[in-house]
Every structure is written in structure tokens, then in C-alpha cells.
Scaffold this motif. Structure first.
Motif, PDB file in Angstrom:
ATOM      1  N   THR A 167       0.784  -1.241   0.000  1.00 16.00           N
ATOM      2  CA  THR A 167       0.000   0.000   0.000  1.00 16.00           C
ATOM      3  C   THR A 167       0.813   1.288   0.000  1.00 16.00           C
ATOM      4  OG1 THR A 167      -0.125   0.185   2.427  1.00 16.00           O
ATOM      5  CG2 THR A 167      -1.750  -1.230   1.344  1.00 16.00           C
ATOM      6  N   ALA A 215     -10.229   3.293   0.498  1.00  9.54           N
ATOM      7  CA  ALA A 215     -10.356   2.893  -0.907  1.00  9.54           C
ATOM      8  C   ALA A 215      -9.915   3.985  -1.881  1.00  9.54           C
ATOM      9  CB  ALA A 215     -11.802   2.483  -1.203  1.00  9.54           C
ATOM     10  N   ARG A 216      -9.829   5.220  -1.407  1.00  7.68           N
ATOM     11  CA  ARG A 216      -9.354   6.298  -2.279  1.00  7.68           C
ATOM     12  C   ARG A 216      -7.895   6.098  -2.681  1.00  7.68           C
ATOM     13  NH1 ARG A 216     -11.589  11.572   1.098  1.00  7.68           N
ATOM     14  NH2 ARG A 216     -13.829  11.017   1.051  1.00  7.68           N
ATOM     15  N   GLN A 231      -8.179  -2.884   2.011  1.00 10.36           N
ATOM     16  CA  GLN A 231      -9.083  -1.839   2.504  1.00 10.36           C
ATOM     17  C   GLN A 231      -9.674  -2.250   3.852  1.00 10.36           C
ATOM     18  OE1 GLN A 231     -12.054  -1.318  -0.537  1.00 10.36           O
ATOM     19  NE2 GLN A 231     -10.568  -0.708  -2.099  1.00 10.36           N
ATOM     20  N   GLN A 232     -10.164  -3.492   3.926  1.00 10.56           N
ATOM     21  CA  GLN A 232     -10.753  -3.991   5.167  1.00 10.56           C
ATOM     22  C   GLN A 232      -9.702  -4.139   6.264  1.00 10.56           C
ATOM     23  OE1 GLN A 232     -13.880  -4.554   6.058  1.00 10.56           O
ATOM     24  NE2 GLN A 232     -14.853  -4.143   4.082  1.00 10.56           N
ATOM     25  N   GLU A 289      -6.569  -0.104  -3.837  1.00 11.79           N
ATOM     26  CA  GLU A 289      -7.510  -0.777  -4.734  1.00 11.79           C
ATOM     27  C   GLU A 289      -8.007  -2.098  -4.171  1.00 11.79           C
ATOM     28  OE1 GLU A 289      -6.011  -1.296  -8.654  1.00 11.79           O
ATOM     29  OE2 GLU A 289      -7.792  -2.308  -9.399  1.00 11.79           O
ATOM     30  N   SER A 290      -7.135  -2.852  -3.512  1.00 11.43           N
ATOM     31  CA  SER A 290      -7.483  -4.183  -3.009  1.00 11.43           C
ATOM     32  C   SER A 290      -8.523  -4.114  -1.905  1.00 11.43           C
ATOM     33  CB  SER A 290      -6.230  -4.879  -2.467  1.00 11.43           C
ATOM     34  OG  SER A 290      -6.566  -6.017  -1.701  1.00 11.43           O
ATOM     35  N   GLY A 291      -9.628  -4.847  -2.084  1.00 10.58           N
ATOM     36  CA  GLY A 291     -10.660  -4.896  -1.065  1.00 10.58           C
ATOM     37  C   GLY A 291     -10.160  -5.502   0.234  1.00 10.58           C
ATOM     38  N   VAL A 295     -13.782   2.423   5.344  1.00 12.29           N
ATOM     39  CA  VAL A 295     -13.335   1.608   4.203  1.00 12.29           C
ATOM     40  C   VAL A 295     -13.343   2.451   2.928  1.00 12.29           C
ATOM     41  CG1 VAL A 295     -13.924  -0.358   2.727  1.00 12.29           C
ATOM     42  CG2 VAL A 295     -14.058  -0.586   5.213  1.00 12.29           C
ATOM     43  N   ALA A 296     -14.373   3.271   2.764  1.00 14.28           N
ATOM     44  CA  ALA A 296     -14.456   4.133   1.578  1.00 14.28           C
ATOM     45  C   ALA A 296     -13.300   5.128   1.538  1.00 14.28           C
ATOM     46  CB  ALA A 296     -15.791   4.868   1.567  1.00 14.28           C
TER      47      ALA A 296
END
Length: 334
Positions: free
Chosen positions: A149, A178-179, A187-188, A182-184, A174-175
């Protein structure tokens, strides 16, 4: 056929005893959905509520209370594991509550049933949220997060603090991540790590918000119209005589009146057209709770999510559930 009829009788009797016609219809539809999802289940009554058993284990149950309905997977791990998907609903480890005229979406009920069945399957694993034993920052190295990251854990904590992440709920956090990521999965992971580091989440459980409650209702107006109502007609939802300036850091007061205590607090977050976050402290409470109003555009109006955290006790939680249910019902009538 006689045996099948006998097994259905307890739930038939329960539904017949529900006086609220909207709640009775909603729970009846939920029962039919559970029958389709669990065709071999036995219908019974467990803990005074309709329940579906599979091989002796209760997989799902539901009930109606004074002003709301509840869905219960009879497990302490299912609801925490699906917390992101349950955003906007009032939850506890054991269940999900919702208004009679705002039924749980069919897809969400299916996910709850699937999670419980997976938990009960031979050799099945407990839901992911119940398995976590260590902090994410202990399980994922600094070098790993930096390589993926661009920041190590300390840098992420500083960046999120600077961005005001302490005031965000999980979905909003999370949003925000996410800016840049990219990886979900990352993000979590970053979001949960931040919540753990700042005391908003304990390992394997939800955020440490004490007693909490949520009420949501879709109103017959657009999201801009609803925002206009909230900001220009504060007395409609705060109470007669309410004085509120919509700027972070500004205090407010609602005068005491017959049957209702005075309330005071401070506005913390204002996101025009989206969200208000503030403290809420009636005269009789020794500490303030947190109140958040979130708007969501819908095909047939706008949904207003009301969520309260850090309530003093279970009695206050039920009082606030009743209070906000009435407020939203009155707004919907006008």
C-alpha cells in the motif's frame, strides 16, 4: 400431513397473536422465505419465538416486540461476521432488529442463513469474525503493508487520524481507505487495524460503543429535501424550541417540556446532504451518547438512518428506539 400441520401450529399461533398487521405480514413473508431456504427444517418455538431447526440445531428465528421486529441466527458469531453487510441496522451479537415496514432484504436473509448453516456443517468453520485472536498489526508485518500500500502501520494511523477517520463508521472508513488502496482485502485490513488501534473495535468483536440502537425509515421525499428538513426544521426531529447551528463544534439545546426532558449536546460532523454526527445528553444522563443521522437515496424516496451509540443502559436503548421510531413515523406522515 397431520404431523406437518402440528409442526406448523405453534408459529401459526404466534403470528395470529401479533396485533400489528404490518408486522404480522412482514414476519409471515419472512417465514415463507425461510421455508424455501430451509426446506427440510422443523418449525417450532424456541425462547418464545418462531424458529427453524435443522438436525436439532436452530438455524433461524424471528420475533415482534413493541415497535420492531428481530431476526436471530441463534449464534454469537454470525451477526458480527456479517457486520459490514448489516450496516445501518441495529445489531447485537445475537440478532438484527428492523421496523415492520422495512423488512430485511431477501439477499441479506439468505446470507444470514448461509452463514449459520456453514457454522453448523460437519467440520464447518466458525465465521471469520469469531476466529480472530490477534491484532491485525501483529499478524501482518510493517514490510508487508508498506509493500502493498505504500505505507507502514504507523504511517497509516497518522494519515487516517489527519483525515478525521476517528469520527467515521466502518463503511465510511473503508471508503476513505479505498481512495488510495484498490485491493478490497487491504481496505478492510487497514480499516479494522485502525479501529483496533483507536479502541473502536476489540479483537473478535464489534466496536466498543456500549449500548447502541439504530432505526431506519424510507421517507416520501428526495435526499436534498430531507437534508433541507433536517437543517432548516430542527424542531421536527430534535423537539420544540431546539436551537442548533450546523457547524462542527457548536453546542445545542432542546428545552424541557411536559413528558420530555431537556437535551443538550455538540455537533461534531456535518457532511452536507449526507450525514450529521453529534452528542446527545438528556438532563437525567450523566454522560452523553453519540447520535448520527445518515441519508441514503432510494428509488422511492430517501432513507434516514438514525444510529445511537454509548447509551447508558438497555432501558435507554429501548426508550431511544421508541423515540426515534415515532419521530420518523411523524415525518413520514407529513
Amino acid at each position: 400431513m397431520a404431523t406437518k400441520k402440528q409442526e406448523q401450529q405453534p408459529i401459526d399461533a404466534y403470528l395470529a397473536s401479533v396485533k400489528d398487521p404490518v408486522a404480522r405480514k412482514t414476519l409471515g413473508a419472512l417465514r415463507q422465505q425461510l421455508r424455501k431456504l430451509l426446506p427440510g427444517a422443523t418449525e417450532t418455538i424456541s425462547y418464545r419465538m418462531p424458529a427453524f431447526k435443522v438436525d436439532g440445531d436452530v438455524v433461524a428465528g424471528f420475533a415482534f416486540f413493541k415497535s420492531h421486529c428481530g431476526y436471530y441466527p441463534f449464534s454469537g458469531g454470525v451477526v458480527p461476521a456479517l457486520k459490514p453487510e448489516l450496516e445501518g441496522y441495529a445489531t447485537s451479537k445475537s440478532g438484527v432488529t428492523f421496523l415492520p415496514d422495512e423488512p430485511l432484504p431477501a439477499k441479506l436473509v439468505k446470507r444470514l442463513v448461509q452463514a449459520r448453516l456453514a457454522e453448523l456443517a460437519p467440520g464447518g468453520k466458525k465465521p471469520a469474525a469469531a476466529k480472530k485472536k490477534a491484532l491485525i498489526t501483529e499478524r501482518v508485518t510493517d514490510s508487508a503493508v508498506k509493500e502493498a500500500t505504500g505505507r507502514d502501520w504507523k504511517a497509516w494511523m497518522r494519515a487516517l487520524d489527519a483525515a478525521g477517520a476517528a469520527e467515521l463508521n466502518h463503511k465510511e472508513l473503508v471508503a476513505l481507505v479505498a481512495r488510495e488502496v484498490e485491493s478490497g482485502w487491504w481496505q478492510q485490513s487497514i480499516s479494522v487495524a485502525y479501529e483496533q488501534a483507536r479502541g473502536k473495535r476489540v479483537v473478535g468483536e464489534t466496536a466498543t460503543t456500549g449500548f447502541q440502537v439504530g432505526v431506519v425509515r424510507t421517507l416520501p421525499m428526495t435526499a436534498p429535501e430531507l437534508w433541507d428538513l433536517l437543517t432548516k426544521q430542527a424542531e421536527r426531529w430534535l423537539g420544540p424550541g431546539a436551537k442548533l447551528k450546523f457547524e462542527p463544534g457548536k453546542g445545542y439545546e432542546v428545552p424541557k417540556r411536559r413528558g420530555a426532558p431537556g437535551v443538550r449536546g455538540e455537533l461534531r460532523v456535518v457532511k452536507p446532504g449526507e450525514r450529521l454526527r453529534m452528542t446527545w445528553q438528556p438532563d437525567s444522563w450523566t454522560k452523553p451518547a453519540t447520535l448520527q443521522l445518515t441519508l441514503e437515496s432510494k428509488a422511492r424516496g430517501a432513507a434516514l438512518h438514525v444510529h445511537m451509540e454509548k447509551l447508558p443502559d438497555a432501558k435507554a436503548r429501548e426508550a431511544m428506539r421508541e423515540h426515534w421510531s415515532k419521530i420518523l413515523a411523524n415525518i413520514a406522515k407529513d
